[in-house]
Design a protein around this motif. Structure first.
Motif, PDB file in Angstrom:
ATOM      1  N   HIS A  63     -20.250   6.857   3.711  1.00 43.83           N
ATOM      2  CA  HIS A  63     -21.039   7.696   2.808  1.00 43.83           C
ATOM      3  C   HIS A  63     -21.717   8.809   3.594  1.00 43.83           C
ATOM      4  O   HIS A  63     -22.453   8.566   4.537  1.00 43.83           O
ATOM      5  CB  HIS A  63     -22.078   6.857   2.068  1.00 43.83           C
ATOM      6  CG  HIS A  63     -21.514   6.137   0.886  1.00 43.83           C
ATOM      7  ND1 HIS A  63     -22.300   5.619  -0.136  1.00 43.83           N
ATOM      8  CD2 HIS A  63     -20.242   5.848   0.547  1.00 43.83           C
ATOM      9  CE1 HIS A  63     -21.526   5.067  -1.040  1.00 43.83           C
ATOM     10  NE2 HIS A  63     -20.262   5.184  -0.644  1.00 43.83           N
TER      11      HIS A  63
ATOM     12  N   GLU B  11     -23.866  12.932  -8.442  1.00 49.04           N
ATOM     13  CA  GLU B  11     -22.996  11.816  -8.051  1.00 49.04           C
ATOM     14  C   GLU B  11     -23.705  10.469  -8.202  1.00 49.04           C
ATOM     15  O   GLU B  11     -24.924  10.376  -8.115  1.00 49.04           O
ATOM     16  CB  GLU B  11     -22.613  12.014  -6.584  1.00 49.04           C
ATOM     17  CG  GLU B  11     -21.503  11.140  -6.062  1.00 49.04           C
ATOM     18  CD  GLU B  11     -21.185  11.489  -4.610  1.00 49.04           C
ATOM     19  OE1 GLU B  11     -22.020  12.125  -3.941  1.00 49.04           O
ATOM     20  OE2 GLU B  11     -20.096  11.127  -4.142  1.00 49.04           O
TER      21      GLU B  11
ATOM     22  N   THR C  70     -23.875  11.095   2.359  1.00 53.20           N
ATOM     23  CA  THR C  70     -25.199  11.502   1.895  1.00 53.20           C
ATOM     24  C   THR C  70     -26.143  10.310   1.832  1.00 53.20           C
ATOM     25  O   THR C  70     -25.767   9.237   1.356  1.00 53.20           O
ATOM     26  CB  THR C  70     -25.094  12.155   0.510  1.00 53.20           C
ATOM     27  OG1 THR C  70     -24.056  13.138   0.543  1.00 53.20           O
ATOM     28  CG2 THR C  70     -26.398  12.841   0.134  1.00 53.20           C
TER      29      THR C  70
ATOM     30  N   SER D  73     -27.337   5.807  -0.899  1.00 54.03           N
ATOM     31  CA  SER D  73     -26.299   6.636  -0.311  1.00 54.03           C
ATOM     32  C   SER D  73     -25.265   6.983  -1.371  1.00 54.03           C
ATOM     33  O   SER D  73     -25.157   6.322  -2.408  1.00 54.03           O
ATOM     34  CB  SER D  73     -25.639   5.953   0.885  1.00 54.03           C
ATOM     35  OG  SER D  73     -24.878   4.826   0.499  1.00 54.03           O
ATOM     36  N   SER D  74     -24.542   8.045  -1.114  1.00 56.82           N
ATOM     37  CA  SER D  74     -23.441   8.434  -1.997  1.00 56.82           C
ATOM     38  C   SER D  74     -22.318   8.973  -1.135  1.00 56.82           C
ATOM     39  O   SER D  74     -22.523   9.370   0.014  1.00 56.82           O
ATOM     40  CB  SER D  74     -23.891   9.461  -3.034  1.00 56.82           C
ATOM     41  OG  SER D  74     -24.264  10.675  -2.424  1.00 56.82           O
ATOM     42  N   LEU D  75     -21.136   9.014  -1.730  1.00 57.42           N
ATOM     43  CA  LEU D  75     -19.931   9.263  -0.949  1.00 57.42           C
ATOM     44  C   LEU D  75     -19.899  10.647  -0.316  1.00 57.42           C
ATOM     45  O   LEU D  75     -19.725  10.775   0.902  1.00 57.42           O
ATOM     46  CB  LEU D  75     -18.698   9.053  -1.836  1.00 57.42           C
ATOM     47  CG  LEU D  75     -17.348   9.105  -1.139  1.00 57.42           C
ATOM     48  CD1 LEU D  75     -17.264   8.030  -0.056  1.00 57.42           C
ATOM     49  CD2 LEU D  75     -16.216   8.922  -2.156  1.00 57.42           C
TER      50      LEU D  75
END
Lengths: 112, 115
Positions: free
Chosen positions: B29, B102, B31, B94-96
């Motif tokens: 991830h 998102e 972010t 977290s994000s991808l």
């Protein structure tokens, strides 16, 4: 504020009943998401609905979006004790660079 | 797939002391986010990292809060000195790829009590 506002603040239902909560917002959105938070835990993503969609389903969850009324609803059908949690809507506004803004949540208690 | 890891789970300190929280996001991830959640409220974004760099820290009280993301993976959030109003749950997410709007993945949070 620009973030969504959930209604009601709290909801108590009997196991097996349906639970409905609403989210209202003020400006145009890119998408709207619903999250669940069990006591003492982090948030878990439930469903995302885009601005060009009107309804989405996921298992016992049904989300609707009415962009003309700037509102969304989350329906939980045939509730279970495990559905006891706080539910948050999160909105991504174009005016905020589409960063997610969370409302204060609806606390749902499912009685056995 | 391992989730977002945070430590400690609980921390109790006195006002004016310092405290640090640690977060390890989901592998891959790009972010990472730190949120503050005061009791009865929704999460409020403090800071967002994209890999090593800060994307948004507009709501971070920079006179007392600091955060870093080492090598674009783990992150540490520090408060020095703490105030009573800092009592809250600090959530890491977290994000991808950090795409606007998102889906986020959250850790279990660190509950901070400032006495």
């Amino acid at each position: 504020s620009q973030q969504g506002e959930e209604d009601p603040q709290a909801l108590s239902i009997q196991e097996g009943e349906n639970a409905t909560m609403n989210c209202s917002y003020k400006t145009s959105i890119n998408n709207l998401q619903w999250y669940r938070q069990n006591s003492g835990r982090g948030l878990v993503h439930l469903i995302l609905i885009r601005s060009n969609e009107r309804e989405k389903h996921s298992g016992r969850l049904r989300v609707t979006l009415d962009t003309s009324k700037k509102s969304s609803s989350l329906l939980i059908t045939a509730s279970r004790a495990a559905d006891t949690a706080s539910y948050f809507c999160a909105t991504a506004f174009s005016s905020n660079d589409y960063k997610l803004s969370f409302g204060a949540g609806t606390t749902v208690t499912v009685r056995a | 797939e391992a989730g977002v890891a945070q430590s400690p789970r609980y921390k109790i300190i006195e006002k004016r002391q310092s405290v640090a929280f640690w977060c390890n996001p989901i592998s891959g991830h790009a972010t990472l986010y730190w949120y503050q959640q005061i009791l009865g409220q929704g999460p409020k974004l403090l800071i967002q990292f994209q890999n090593n760099g800060v994307v948004d820290d507009s709501q971070l009280p920079k006179d007392r809060f600091s955060a870093e993301r080492l090598k674009g993976v783990d992150s540490t959030l520090k408060i020095q000195p703490a105030k009573l109003e800092d009592s809250a749950v600090y959530l890491c997410a977290s994000s991808l790829v950090g795409q606007p709007g998102e889906k986020l993945f959250f850790g279990s949070g660190t509950q901070l009590s400032v006495l």
